[in-house]
Scaffold this motif. Structure first.
Motif, PDB file in Angstrom:
ATOM      1  N   PRO A  78       0.825  -1.218   0.000  1.00 15.69           N
ATOM      2  CA  PRO A  78       0.000   0.000   0.000  1.00 15.69           C
ATOM      3  C   PRO A  78       0.858   1.266   0.000  1.00 15.69           C
ATOM      4  O   PRO A  78       0.826   2.068   0.932  1.00 15.69           O
ATOM      5  CB  PRO A  78      -0.812  -0.134   1.294  1.00 15.69           C
ATOM      6  CG  PRO A  78       0.080  -0.918   2.200  1.00 15.69           C
ATOM      7  CD  PRO A  78       0.835  -1.873   1.318  1.00 15.69           C
ATOM      8  N   HIS A  79       1.630   1.426  -1.057  1.00  9.48           N
ATOM      9  CA  HIS A  79       2.600   2.511  -1.130  1.00  9.48           C
ATOM     10  C   HIS A  79       2.890   2.797  -2.595  1.00  9.48           C
ATOM     11  O   HIS A  79       2.479   2.040  -3.479  1.00  9.48           O
ATOM     12  CB  HIS A  79       3.885   2.109  -0.413  1.00  9.48           C
ATOM     13  CG  HIS A  79       4.519   3.220   0.370  1.00  9.48           C
ATOM     14  ND1 HIS A  79       4.563   4.520  -0.091  1.00  9.48           N
ATOM     15  CD2 HIS A  79       5.155   3.228   1.562  1.00  9.48           C
ATOM     16  CE1 HIS A  79       5.190   5.268   0.797  1.00  9.48           C
ATOM     17  NE2 HIS A  79       5.568   4.512   1.810  1.00  9.48           N
ATOM     18  N   PHE A  80       3.622   3.900  -2.871  1.00 12.44           N
ATOM     19  CA  PHE A  80       3.971   4.195  -4.255  1.00 12.44           C
ATOM     20  C   PHE A  80       5.396   3.764  -4.591  1.00 12.44           C
ATOM     21  O   PHE A  80       5.854   3.955  -5.709  1.00 12.44           O
ATOM     22  CB  PHE A  80       3.763   5.692  -4.568  1.00 12.44           C
ATOM     23  CG  PHE A  80       4.678   6.617  -3.814  1.00 12.44           C
ATOM     24  CD1 PHE A  80       5.835   7.105  -4.404  1.00 12.44           C
ATOM     25  CD2 PHE A  80       4.381   7.026  -2.525  1.00 12.44           C
ATOM     26  CE1 PHE A  80       6.678   7.970  -3.720  1.00 12.44           C
ATOM     27  CE2 PHE A  80       5.209   7.891  -1.836  1.00 12.44           C
ATOM     28  CZ  PHE A  80       6.360   8.364  -2.432  1.00 12.44           C
ATOM     29  N   PHE A  81       6.105   3.174  -3.614  1.00 11.57           N
ATOM     30  CA  PHE A  81       7.418   2.596  -3.875  1.00 11.57           C
ATOM     31  C   PHE A  81       7.706   1.527  -2.828  1.00 11.57           C
ATOM     32  O   PHE A  81       6.991   1.406  -1.828  1.00 11.57           O
ATOM     33  CB  PHE A  81       8.517   3.663  -3.885  1.00 11.57           C
ATOM     34  CG  PHE A  81       8.839   4.240  -2.530  1.00 11.57           C
ATOM     35  CD1 PHE A  81       9.893   3.748  -1.776  1.00 11.57           C
ATOM     36  CD2 PHE A  81       8.094   5.290  -2.008  1.00 11.57           C
ATOM     37  CE1 PHE A  81      10.209   4.284  -0.534  1.00 11.57           C
ATOM     38  CE2 PHE A  81       8.394   5.839  -0.770  1.00 11.57           C
ATOM     39  CZ  PHE A  81       9.454   5.328  -0.031  1.00 11.57           C
ATOM     40  N   CYS A  82       8.741   0.737  -3.063  1.00  9.19           N
ATOM     41  CA  CYS A  82       9.118  -0.315  -2.117  1.00  9.19           C
ATOM     42  C   CYS A  82       9.857   0.312  -0.938  1.00  9.19           C
ATOM     43  O   CYS A  82      10.982   0.812  -1.104  1.00  9.19           O
ATOM     44  CB  CYS A  82      10.003  -1.351  -2.799  1.00  9.19           C
ATOM     45  SG  CYS A  82       9.122  -2.456  -3.901  1.00  9.19           S
ATOM     46  N   ASP A  83       9.232   0.266   0.198  1.00 10.91           N
ATOM     47  CA  ASP A  83       9.829   0.817   1.409  1.00 10.91           C
ATOM     48  C   ASP A  83      10.035  -0.319   2.404  1.00 10.91           C
ATOM     49  O   ASP A  83       9.347  -1.350   2.350  1.00 10.91           O
ATOM     50  CB  ASP A  83       8.917   1.888   2.000  1.00 10.91           C
ATOM     51  CG  ASP A  83       9.640   2.778   2.986  1.00 10.91           C
ATOM     52  OD1 ASP A  83      10.887   2.706   3.045  1.00 10.91           O
ATOM     53  OD2 ASP A  83       8.971   3.552   3.701  1.00 10.91           O
ATOM     54  N   LEU A  84      10.970  -0.137   3.317  1.00 12.82           N
ATOM     55  CA  LEU A  84      11.329  -1.201   4.252  1.00 12.82           C
ATOM     56  C   LEU A  84      10.165  -1.600   5.149  1.00 12.82           C
ATOM     57  O   LEU A  84       9.873  -2.797   5.318  1.00 12.82           O
ATOM     58  CB  LEU A  84      12.519  -0.750   5.104  1.00 12.82           C
ATOM     59  CG  LEU A  84      13.025  -1.754   6.145  1.00 12.82           C
ATOM     60  CD1 LEU A  84      13.536  -3.011   5.466  1.00 12.82           C
ATOM     61  CD2 LEU A  84      14.129  -1.123   6.998  1.00 12.82           C
ATOM     62  N   SER A  85       9.477  -0.631   5.720  1.00 12.30           N
ATOM     63  CA  SER A  85       8.418  -0.916   6.686  1.00 12.30           C
ATOM     64  C   SER A  85       7.280  -1.763   6.110  1.00 12.30           C
ATOM     65  O   SER A  85       6.930  -2.797   6.686  1.00 12.30           O
ATOM     66  CB  SER A  85       7.873   0.402   7.262  1.00 12.30           C
ATOM     67  OG  SER A  85       6.860   0.159   8.212  1.00 12.30           O
ATOM     68  N   PRO A  86       6.663  -1.393   4.975  1.00  8.00           N
ATOM     69  CA  PRO A  86       5.597  -2.238   4.428  1.00  8.00           C
ATOM     70  C   PRO A  86       6.081  -3.603   3.957  1.00  8.00           C
ATOM     71  O   PRO A  86       5.327  -4.583   4.001  1.00  8.00           O
ATOM     72  CB  PRO A  86       5.044  -1.412   3.255  1.00  8.00           C
ATOM     73  CG  PRO A  86       6.096  -0.442   2.917  1.00  8.00           C
ATOM     74  CD  PRO A  86       6.810  -0.155   4.184  1.00  8.00           C
ATOM     75  N   LEU A  87       7.340  -3.710   3.519  1.00  8.14           N
ATOM     76  CA  LEU A  87       7.867  -5.007   3.106  1.00  8.14           C
ATOM     77  C   LEU A  87       7.984  -5.961   4.289  1.00  8.14           C
ATOM     78  O   LEU A  87       7.682  -7.154   4.169  1.00  8.14           O
ATOM     79  CB  LEU A  87       9.239  -4.831   2.446  1.00  8.14           C
ATOM     80  CG  LEU A  87       9.249  -4.528   0.949  1.00  8.14           C
ATOM     81  CD1 LEU A  87      10.666  -4.308   0.467  1.00  8.14           C
ATOM     82  CD2 LEU A  87       8.589  -5.641   0.162  1.00  8.14           C
TER      83      LEU A  87
END
Length: 313
Positions: free
Chosen positions: A175-184
C-alpha cells in the motif's frame, strides 16, 4: 543477494496513492511537476555554487552535496511511480524492489548525516569564528561527506541483505507508491525479529545520532546568540540558521514518525503521507528554503540565470 532468499513470489504490486482514476491523473501531474521542480531547483543550486568563487565555503560545499543527494533521492521513487501510471502496470520485480529499498535508505541516510555536518559547520562559524578556517578545512569537509556516504551505505546494505533472507508468500500488495522497508517487513511470512532489531540498532543511529548532534550544535548556538547584545546581530544569526532548521524539522519530523514511532499509531495513509513529505516534498523545498533567505545564493543564481552563453578565451 539471491542466495538466501526463499521468496515464493516474483514481484510486488505497488498500490500507489489512490485507486480512483481521476485522483490518479491529478497525482501523476502533481508528482511530475514536483519531480521536475526538484531536479531543476537542486541542479541550479549546484551550478550556482560551482560557478561562483564566493561560495567556495564549507557551508555551500555541504549544500551542493545535499542538492546532489536530493536529486538522486527523488529519482529512486518518482520515475517508477510515473511509469506505473503511464503503462498501467503496478508490478515491480523482486530484485527491483530490493534495489529501490537499498537506494532509498542510502540516500535518506546521507541526507541525515549531511544535515548534521551542516549544523556542525554553523556551530563552528558562530561559536568559534576565530578558529573556523583551521577547523573546517577542505580535508575535514571532504571527510565528513565521505563518512556520510559510507555510513549510510553500510546501514542500507545491512537492511537490504537481511531482506533477502525473508520469505514472501501469497499476499504481495504494497500500500505505497514505492518499495519501502516498513511495508515489506509487514508482508513477510517469515520471522522478522532480526530485521526489526536491526532497524533500531543499526538504522536508528543513522537518524538519531545526527539528530542529537544537530540539537547539541544548536544548543551551543542558542547560548552564544543570547550573549549577543545587538538585536541586528541576533537576527543575522537566526537568519543564517533558520533555513537549515526548517529543513531539519521537515526531514526528521516525518522520518522519525514513519520508522521509529509505536506501530499501534501507524496507518497506511499516515505512513504514506509522512513518507511523501521526506522523500518528495522536502527535497523539492530545499532549493527554495536555502535560496530565498540567502543573499549570496540569490546573487549567484541571478548571475547564473542571466549569464550570456559563450566561451571565454
Amino acid at each position: 543477494m539471491e542466495g538466501g532468499n526463499q521468496s515464493a513470489i516474483s514481484g510486488f504490486i505497488l498500490l500507489g496513492l489512490s485507486d480512483q482514476p481521476e485522483q490518479q491523473r491529478v497525482l501523476f501531474f502533481l508528482f511530475l511537476l514536483m519531480y521536475l521542480v526538484t531536479g531543476l531547483g537542486n541542479l541550479l543550486i549546484i551550478l550556482a555554487i560551482s560557478s561562483d568563487p564566493r561560495l567556495y565555503t564549507p557551508m555551500y560545499f555541504f549544500l551542493s552535496n545535499l542538492s546532489l543527494v536530493d536529486i538522486c533521492f527523488t529519482s529512486t521513487t518518482i520515475p517508477k511511480m510515473l511509469n506505473n501510471h503511464i503503462t498501467k502496470n503496478n508490478m515491480i520485480p523482486y530484485a527491483w524492489c530490493l534495489t529501490q529499498v537499498f537506494f532509498n535508505i542510502w540516500f535518506a541516510g546521507i541526507d541525515s548525516i549531511l544535515l548534521a555536518a551542516m549544523a556542525y559547520d554553523r556551530y563552528v562559524a558562530i561559536c568559534a569564528p576565530l578558529h573556523y578556517s583551521t577547523i573546517m578545512t577542505p580535508r575535514v569537509c571532504a571527510f565528513l561527506v565521505l563518512v556520510s556516504w559510507f555510513w549510510a551505505y553500510t546501514n542500507s546494505l545491512t537492511h537490504t541483505i537481511l531482506l533477502t533472507h525473508l520469505s514472501f508468500c501469497g499476499h504481495n500488495e504494497i500500500p505505497h507508491f514505492f518499495c519501502d522497508l516498513s511495508p515489506l517487513l509487514k508482508l513477510a511470512c517469515s520471522d522478522t525479529y532480526i530485521n526489526d532489531l536491526m532497524v533500531y540498532t543499526v538504522g536508528a543511529p543513522t537518524v538519531f545520532l545526527p539528530f542529537v548532534g544537530i540539537l547539541i550544535s544548536y544548543g551551543f548556538i542558542f547560548m552564544a546568540v543570547m550573549k549577543i547584545s545587538s538585536v541586528s546581530g541576533k537576527q543575522k544569526v537566526f537568519s543564517t540558521c533558520g533555513s537549515h532548521l526548517t529543513v531539519v524539522c521537515l526531514f526528521y519530523g516525518t522520518i522519525i514518525g514513519v520508522y521509529f514511532s509505536p506501530t499501534s499509531t501507524h496507518t497506511a495513509q499516515k505512513d504514506t503521507a509522512a513518507t511523501v513529505m521526506y522523500t518528495v516534498v522536502t527535497p523539492m523545498l530545499n532549493p527554495f528554503i536555502y535560496s530565498l533567505r540567502n543573499k549570496d545564493m540569490k546573487g549567484a543564481l541571478r548571475i547564473l540565470i542571466t549569464r550570456k552563453p559563450g566561451f571565454n578565451i
